[in-house]
Design a protein around this motif. Structure first.
Motif, PDB file in Angstrom:
ATOM      1  N   UNK A  39      62.358 -32.061 -82.613  1.00 39.16           N
ATOM      2  CA  UNK A  39      62.684 -31.691 -84.611  1.00 39.16           C
ATOM      3  C   UNK A  39      62.841 -30.204 -84.930  1.00 39.16           C
ATOM      4  N   UNK A  40      61.710 -29.590 -83.473  1.00 38.35           N
ATOM      5  CA  UNK A  40      61.515 -28.132 -83.674  1.00 38.35           C
ATOM      6  C   UNK A  40      62.533 -27.117 -83.447  1.00 38.35           C
ATOM      7  N   UNK A  41      64.073 -27.792 -83.055  1.00 37.38           N
ATOM      8  CA  UNK A  41      64.703 -27.569 -82.548  1.00 37.38           C
ATOM      9  C   UNK A  41      66.017 -28.118 -83.148  1.00 37.38           C
ATOM     10  N   UNK A  98      59.053 -30.237 -91.274  1.00 38.45           N
ATOM     11  CA  UNK A  98      60.603 -29.530 -91.499  1.00 38.45           C
ATOM     12  C   UNK A  98      60.988 -29.563 -92.516  1.00 38.45           C
ATOM     13  N   UNK A  99      61.309 -30.081 -93.308  1.00 38.16           N
ATOM     14  CA  UNK A  99      61.400 -30.487 -94.924  1.00 38.16           C
ATOM     15  C   UNK A  99      60.501 -29.636 -95.787  1.00 38.16           C
ATOM     16  N   UNK A 100      59.315 -29.724 -95.612  1.00 34.10           N
ATOM     17  CA  UNK A 100      58.413 -28.683 -96.597  1.00 34.10           C
ATOM     18  C   UNK A 100      58.847 -27.218 -96.319  1.00 34.10           C
ATOM     19  N   UNK A 141      63.676 -33.790-104.261  1.00 33.66           N
ATOM     20  CA  UNK A 141      63.753 -35.316-105.121  1.00 33.66           C
ATOM     21  C   UNK A 141      64.527 -36.055-103.604  1.00 33.66           C
ATOM     22  N   UNK A 142      66.064 -35.254-103.690  1.00 30.98           N
ATOM     23  CA  UNK A 142      66.942 -35.889-102.495  1.00 30.98           C
ATOM     24  C   UNK A 142      66.317 -36.126-101.342  1.00 30.98           C
ATOM     25  N   UNK A 143      65.174 -35.770-100.845  1.00 32.78           N
ATOM     26  CA  UNK A 143      64.227 -35.541 -99.423  1.00 32.78           C
ATOM     27  C   UNK A 143      63.449 -37.037 -99.332  1.00 32.78           C
ATOM     28  N   UNK A 144      62.982 -37.621-101.127  1.00 30.95           N
ATOM     29  CA  UNK A 144      62.176 -38.418-101.152  1.00 30.95           C
ATOM     30  C   UNK A 144      62.769 -39.674-101.413  1.00 30.95           C
ATOM     31  N   UNK A 172      60.531 -20.811 -88.005  1.00 31.59           N
ATOM     32  CA  UNK A 172      59.860 -22.503 -88.382  1.00 31.59           C
ATOM     33  C   UNK A 172      60.287 -23.220 -86.864  1.00 31.59           C
ATOM     34  N   UNK A 173      61.006 -23.226 -85.996  1.00 29.04           N
ATOM     35  CA  UNK A 173      60.492 -24.268 -84.742  1.00 29.04           C
ATOM     36  C   UNK A 173      59.173 -23.816 -84.623  1.00 29.04           C
ATOM     37  N   UNK A 174      58.688 -22.620 -84.192  1.00 30.86           N
ATOM     38  CA  UNK A 174      56.899 -21.906 -83.766  1.00 30.86           C
ATOM     39  C   UNK A 174      56.805 -22.620 -84.737  1.00 30.86           C
ATOM     40  N   UNK A 175      56.737 -22.774 -85.432  1.00 28.73           N
ATOM     41  CA  UNK A 175      55.281 -23.028 -87.247  1.00 28.73           C
ATOM     42  C   UNK A 175      55.474 -25.279 -86.250  1.00 28.73           C
ATOM     43  N   UNK A 176      56.597 -25.585 -86.736  1.00 31.52           N
ATOM     44  CA  UNK A 176      57.051 -27.007 -85.969  1.00 31.52           C
ATOM     45  C   UNK A 176      55.970 -27.474 -84.654  1.00 31.52           C
ATOM     46  N   UNK A 177      55.967 -26.473 -83.817  1.00 26.34           N
ATOM     47  CA  UNK A 177      55.583 -26.749 -82.567  1.00 26.34           C
ATOM     48  C   UNK A 177      54.222 -26.659 -82.692  1.00 26.34           C
ATOM     49  N   UNK A 178      53.500 -25.628 -83.702  1.00 24.45           N
ATOM     50  CA  UNK A 178      51.709 -25.612 -83.674  1.00 24.45           C
ATOM     51  C   UNK A 178      51.462 -26.422 -84.753  1.00 24.45           C
ATOM     52  N   UNK A 179      52.025 -27.088 -85.152  1.00 26.72           N
ATOM     53  CA  UNK A 179      51.466 -28.694 -86.101  1.00 26.72           C
ATOM     54  C   UNK A 179      51.913 -29.502 -85.283  1.00 26.72           C
ATOM     55  N   UNK A 180      53.187 -29.791 -84.692  1.00 25.85           N
ATOM     56  CA  UNK A 180      52.944 -31.170 -83.355  1.00 25.85           C
ATOM     57  C   UNK A 180      51.948 -31.397 -82.501  1.00 25.85           C
ATOM     58  N   UNK A 181      51.918 -29.531 -81.847  1.00 30.85           N
ATOM     59  CA  UNK A 181      50.591 -29.704 -80.984  1.00 30.85           C
ATOM     60  C   UNK A 181      48.955 -29.673 -80.880  1.00 30.85           C
TER      61      UNK A 181
END
Length: 464
Positions: free
Chosen positions: A179-181, A231-233, A247-250, A404-413
């Motif tokens: 997801x991060x990449x 990622x969606x946010x 709306x489309x994402x939901x 964004x990739x780094x933020x996803x990692x920081x949350x996932x980690x």
């Protein structure tokens, strides 16, 4: 036969690298991510492949690269300090022998991350490393996506190229990385020059993103679901019609639910009642133990110190009126399940991994390296977002993708122990390389000698 294919492929890459030594660096990234020596039966796993290729990469840099514009960043210095500190805690920690198991690969990941930015001197090299990282990870992602479509996967049951649980082959880690990449995949499809954007690149990228989104389904890793939400946010920040996008994402998410395996839906449902989930309860107990241990040992206990923990916690029953009585592996008392006793449980969080193993100083260094990277990418995004130069149009989108990739990692980690994951440190090195490259370009643009500003024939007038 498979060994011969891997050997032939590596020899072809190495042959190209002797003509373009930077390719040695890319080959090392391939070996570190895909680990072909694990896939080999005897030819590759019998030699220290990564050490040999890294030696070639370093030698190629020292001999062939022009080092007059090489820069050493503050974050590289922080990684050097972290490397020395980790070495100290490994030899002086609570479990020196156990620590050597992890130290054996951590120091290699840090040394390569410190070295890598020195080689990223051009835009082409930055793009080439990005492409290699994405395609190497895609080797696992495509395999996992196909198997998920065919069988639905399962927690701990989705086998990628080999039945292994280390590195990117572990379910939660590959779910987070996949997801991060995705932002990097999108950047390559729009701004890549090695594979210029056309319909083939576009459709391959779409298929690869779909496969990446399937990985959390196939591995049934809750971390992957959290990363998809992050990622969606993050995408909301840059879309023009945010409410329409939301709306489309939901809607798409709700439409996908009937097609998901029942086992996936049941596992994701445990997020709502973590007190009844043994995995979540264990993690919370480990985190509480880690805080107590760090308070008693502020400098940390060294790698694999979690093996000292002994845990006691209560697991609440997850009873619903319309469901039959649950079966437990332990006896139930009248008021609920008895106290669960466990020991030597891993941290399951990069933050607590750093806190327990490297103490407060190590955690502070780690946060500085990663949060500093997010901050620097935001600085670059704002600096280049309104540029009108054709040669700089790629900069802001890449900064956004890396951020964004780094933020996803920081949350996932938060939920996976990947504080020293080599792939993530390549991402850090890529950020540093981009930052130092643009800094050098900016300073070169400012350097405008008087001899170049004065028209020919007017030098005597300028001097007078």
């Amino acid at each position: 036969m498979r060994d011969l294919v891997f050997v032939a492929y590596l020899l072809a890459l190495l042959f190209l690298a002797f003509k373009r030594p930077f390719i040695f660096t890319l080959v090392y990234a391939y070996i570190d991510i895909v680990a072909p020596q694990r896939l080999s039966y005897f030819l590759l796993n019998s030699v220290p492949l990564s050490l040999i290729v890294f030696g070639m990469a370093f030698l190629g840099f020292m001999v062939a690269d022009d080092k007059k514009d090489v820069r050493f960043s503050v974050r590289q210095g922080a990684m050097v300090i972290l490397l020395i500190y980790c070495g100290y805690t490994s030899f002086q920690g609570a479990l020196p022998e156990d620590a050597m198991e992890k130290w054996d690969w951590v120091w290699k990941a840090l040394v390569f991350a410190i070295f890598l930015p020195l080689t990223l001197r051009t835009k082409l090299r930055i793009e080439a490393l990005t492409l290699f990282m994405v395609l190497c990870a895609a080797t696992l992602i495509i395999t996992g996506g196909i198997k998920t479509l065919g069988s639905g996967g399962g927690y701990g049951a989705l086998v990628l190229l080999i039945d292994d649980n280390a590195g990117l082959y572990e379910g939660s880690i590959i779910s987070m990385v996949a997801i991060a990449i995705i932002p990097l995949m999108l950047w390559l499809s729009r701004h890549g020059t090695i594979f210029p954007p056309d319909w083939r690149v576009k459709y391959f990228t779409m298929a690869l993103i779909f496969a990446a989104l399937l990985i959390p389904v196939g591995t049934q890793a809750r971390t992957g679901l959290v990363c998809i939400a992050v990622l969606a946010v993050l995408q909301l920040r840059f879309v023009k019609y945010r409410f329409l996008y939301a709306g489309l994402a939901v809607t798409v998410g709700l439409m996908a639910i009937p097609f998901l395996p029942q086992s996936f839906s049941e596992r994701m449902g445990t997020i709502q009642n973590y007190k009844a989930d043994e995995s979540a309860s264990t993690r919370i107990a480990v985190w509480e133990w880690t805080i107590e241990y760090a308070n008693a040992n502020p400098m940390g206990g060294g790698f694999n110190v979690y093996r000292l923990n002994k845990l006691r916690y209560e697991l609440a029953p997850d009873k619903k009126a319309d469901e039959p009585e649950q079966e437990y592996d332990y006896e139930l008392e009248d008021q609920g399940p008895i106290e669960v006793v466990d020991e030597a449980r891993a941290f399951h969080s990069s933050y607590f991994e750093m806190l327990g193993e490297q103490g407060y100083p190590g955690l502070a260094l780690w946060l500085f390296i990663h949060l500093g990277g997010i901050w620097r990418m935001e600085v670059l995004r704002r600096r280049y977002r309104k540029t009108t130069k054709e040669s700089e149009m790629w900069v802001a989108p890449l900064a956004i993708a890396l951020e964004n990739a780094h933020i996803i990692y920081m949350v996932g980690s938060l939920f996976v122990g990947v504080a020293f994951q080599p792939f993530v440190y390549m991402l850090v090195a890529l950020q540093i390389g981009l930052d130092t490259y643009l800094t050098r370009r900016s300073q070169e643009a400012k350097w405008n000698p008087i001899a170049k500003r004065v028209p020919a024939g007017n030098w005597s007038q300028a001097v007078s």
